[in-house]
Design a protein around this motif. Sequence first.
Motif, PDB file in Angstrom:
ATOM      1  N   ARG A 169      21.150  42.509 -62.444  1.00 42.30           N
ATOM      2  CA  ARG A 169      21.578  41.995 -61.146  1.00 42.30           C
ATOM      3  C   ARG A 169      20.358  41.521 -60.375  1.00 42.30           C
ATOM      4  O   ARG A 169      19.444  42.300 -60.109  1.00 42.30           O
ATOM      5  CB  ARG A 169      22.335  43.031 -60.325  1.00 42.30           C
ATOM      6  N   LEU A 170      20.376  40.258 -60.038  1.00 42.67           N
ATOM      7  CA  LEU A 170      19.315  39.679 -59.228  1.00 42.67           C
ATOM      8  C   LEU A 170      19.712  39.739 -57.763  1.00 42.67           C
ATOM      9  O   LEU A 170      20.879  39.548 -57.417  1.00 42.67           O
ATOM     10  CB  LEU A 170      19.047  38.235 -59.623  1.00 42.67           C
ATOM     11  N   SER A 171      18.716  39.973 -56.927  1.00 38.85           N
ATOM     12  CA  SER A 171      18.918  39.968 -55.483  1.00 38.85           C
ATOM     13  C   SER A 171      17.992  38.960 -54.849  1.00 38.85           C
ATOM     14  O   SER A 171      16.883  38.737 -55.331  1.00 38.85           O
ATOM     15  CB  SER A 171      18.632  41.355 -54.891  1.00 38.85           C
ATOM     16  N   CYS A 172      18.455  38.381 -53.766  1.00 35.99           N
ATOM     17  CA  CYS A 172      17.642  37.443 -52.998  1.00 35.99           C
ATOM     18  C   CYS A 172      17.796  37.817 -51.533  1.00 35.99           C
ATOM     19  O   CYS A 172      18.857  37.609 -50.941  1.00 35.99           O
ATOM     20  CB  CYS A 172      18.075  36.011 -53.239  1.00 35.99           C
ATOM     21  N   ALA A 173      16.742  38.365 -50.965  1.00 38.23           N
ATOM     22  CA  ALA A 173      16.752  38.763 -49.566  1.00 38.23           C
ATOM     23  C   ALA A 173      16.123  37.657 -48.732  1.00 38.23           C
ATOM     24  O   ALA A 173      15.022  37.187 -49.035  1.00 38.23           O
ATOM     25  CB  ALA A 173      15.994  40.062 -49.387  1.00 38.23           C
ATOM     26  N   ALA A 174      16.812  37.260 -47.697  1.00 40.81           N
ATOM     27  CA  ALA A 174      16.350  36.174 -46.843  1.00 40.81           C
ATOM     28  C   ALA A 174      15.900  36.724 -45.497  1.00 40.81           C
ATOM     29  O   ALA A 174      16.551  37.588 -44.922  1.00 40.81           O
ATOM     30  CB  ALA A 174      17.467  35.160 -46.646  1.00 40.81           C
ATOM     31  N   ALA A 175      14.796  36.201 -45.017  1.00 40.08           N
ATOM     32  CA  ALA A 175      14.274  36.617 -43.721  1.00 40.08           C
ATOM     33  C   ALA A 175      13.820  35.384 -42.956  1.00 40.08           C
ATOM     34  O   ALA A 175      13.544  34.338 -43.534  1.00 40.08           O
ATOM     35  CB  ALA A 175      13.114  37.586 -43.905  1.00 40.08           C
ATOM     36  N   GLY A 176      13.758  35.532 -41.640  1.00 37.44           N
ATOM     37  CA  GLY A 176      13.325  34.413 -40.821  1.00 37.44           C
ATOM     38  C   GLY A 176      14.474  33.895 -39.984  1.00 37.44           C
ATOM     39  O   GLY A 176      15.150  34.654 -39.312  1.00 37.44           O
ATOM     40  N   ARG A 177      14.736  32.621 -40.092  1.00 35.23           N
ATOM     41  CA  ARG A 177      15.798  32.012 -39.304  1.00 35.23           C
ATOM     42  C   ARG A 177      17.167  32.528 -39.725  1.00 35.23           C
ATOM     43  O   ARG A 177      17.360  32.939 -40.849  1.00 35.23           O
ATOM     44  CB  ARG A 177      15.753  30.496 -39.454  1.00 35.23           C
ATOM     45  N   THR A 178      18.136  32.491 -38.846  1.00 36.23           N
ATOM     46  CA  THR A 178      19.491  32.910 -39.180  1.00 36.23           C
ATOM     47  C   THR A 178      20.109  31.938 -40.169  1.00 36.23           C
ATOM     48  O   THR A 178      19.714  30.794 -40.264  1.00 36.23           O
ATOM     49  CB  THR A 178      20.372  32.981 -37.924  1.00 36.23           C
ATOM     50  N   PHE A 179      21.072  32.385 -40.917  1.00 38.87           N
ATOM     51  CA  PHE A 179      21.621  31.602 -42.007  1.00 38.87           C
ATOM     52  C   PHE A 179      23.064  31.180 -41.810  1.00 38.87           C
ATOM     53  O   PHE A 179      23.734  30.812 -42.756  1.00 38.87           O
ATOM     54  CB  PHE A 179      21.502  32.394 -43.311  1.00 38.87           C
ATOM     55  N   LYS A 214      23.186  42.027 -44.626  1.00 38.57           N
ATOM     56  CA  LYS A 214      21.849  42.261 -45.170  1.00 38.57           C
ATOM     57  C   LYS A 214      21.109  40.960 -45.456  1.00 38.57           C
ATOM     58  O   LYS A 214      19.979  40.998 -45.954  1.00 38.57           O
ATOM     59  CB  LYS A 214      21.950  43.074 -46.463  1.00 38.57           C
ATOM     60  N   ASN A 215      21.760  39.815 -45.187  1.00 42.78           N
ATOM     61  CA  ASN A 215      21.140  38.519 -45.501  1.00 42.78           C
ATOM     62  C   ASN A 215      20.685  38.482 -46.956  1.00 42.78           C
ATOM     63  O   ASN A 215      19.578  38.019 -47.260  1.00 42.78           O
ATOM     64  CB  ASN A 215      19.959  38.230 -44.568  1.00 42.78           C
ATOM     65  N   THR A 216      21.524  38.963 -47.828  1.00 42.95           N
ATOM     66  CA  THR A 216      21.162  39.082 -49.237  1.00 42.95           C
ATOM     67  C   THR A 216      22.248  38.467 -50.114  1.00 42.95           C
ATOM     68  O   THR A 216      23.440  38.653 -49.853  1.00 42.95           O
ATOM     69  CB  THR A 216      20.932  40.547 -49.628  1.00 42.95           C
ATOM     70  N   VAL A 217      21.801  37.749 -51.112  1.00 39.63           N
ATOM     71  CA  VAL A 217      22.690  37.162 -52.113  1.00 39.63           C
ATOM     72  C   VAL A 217      22.393  37.821 -53.455  1.00 39.63           C
ATOM     73  O   VAL A 217      21.234  38.106 -53.769  1.00 39.63           O
ATOM     74  CB  VAL A 217      22.482  35.639 -52.204  1.00 39.63           C
ATOM     75  N   TYR A 218      23.455  38.039 -54.226  1.00 38.19           N
ATOM     76  CA  TYR A 218      23.314  38.707 -55.507  1.00 38.19           C
ATOM     77  C   TYR A 218      23.811  37.800 -56.634  1.00 38.19           C
ATOM     78  O   TYR A 218      24.754  37.031 -56.456  1.00 38.19           O
ATOM     79  CB  TYR A 218      24.119  39.997 -55.530  1.00 38.19           C
TER      80      TYR A 218
END
Length: 122
Positions: free
Chosen positions: A19-29, A76-80
């Motif tokens: 399972r890959l995770s992608c955590a995003a930070a910074g500007r809102t999405f 969590k601003n995260t995509v899996y």
Amino acid sequence: QVQLVESGGGLVQAGGTLRLSCAAAGRTFSGRGMGWFRQAPGKEREFVAAISWISGRTYYGDSVRGRFPISRDNAKNTVYLQMNNLKLEDTAVYYCAAGRVATTMPQEYNYWGQGTQVTVSS
């Protein structure tokens, strides 16, 4: 500015899962799309999957449809990317990307992660 950090790559035997995770930070999405792409040595970057942050609508590349479901956790601003029944040909560096909309086209994404290696062994 948007920062994307992938994790979860590694070495796995054929038929296994990751399972890959992608955590995003910074500007809102809000209203943005997130995608996963991969690139194997000597090959072009290939679309894997994408998802809309708001609607949750998903898109898949033909080679992974039915095996790699994509999901998101807005809080969590995260995509899996759940990678099931992995095959030797899934070996590649996997990149997370963020753009205005969810799309299959890499040129539509403005932000990219550093990539995470996935290696499938026999």
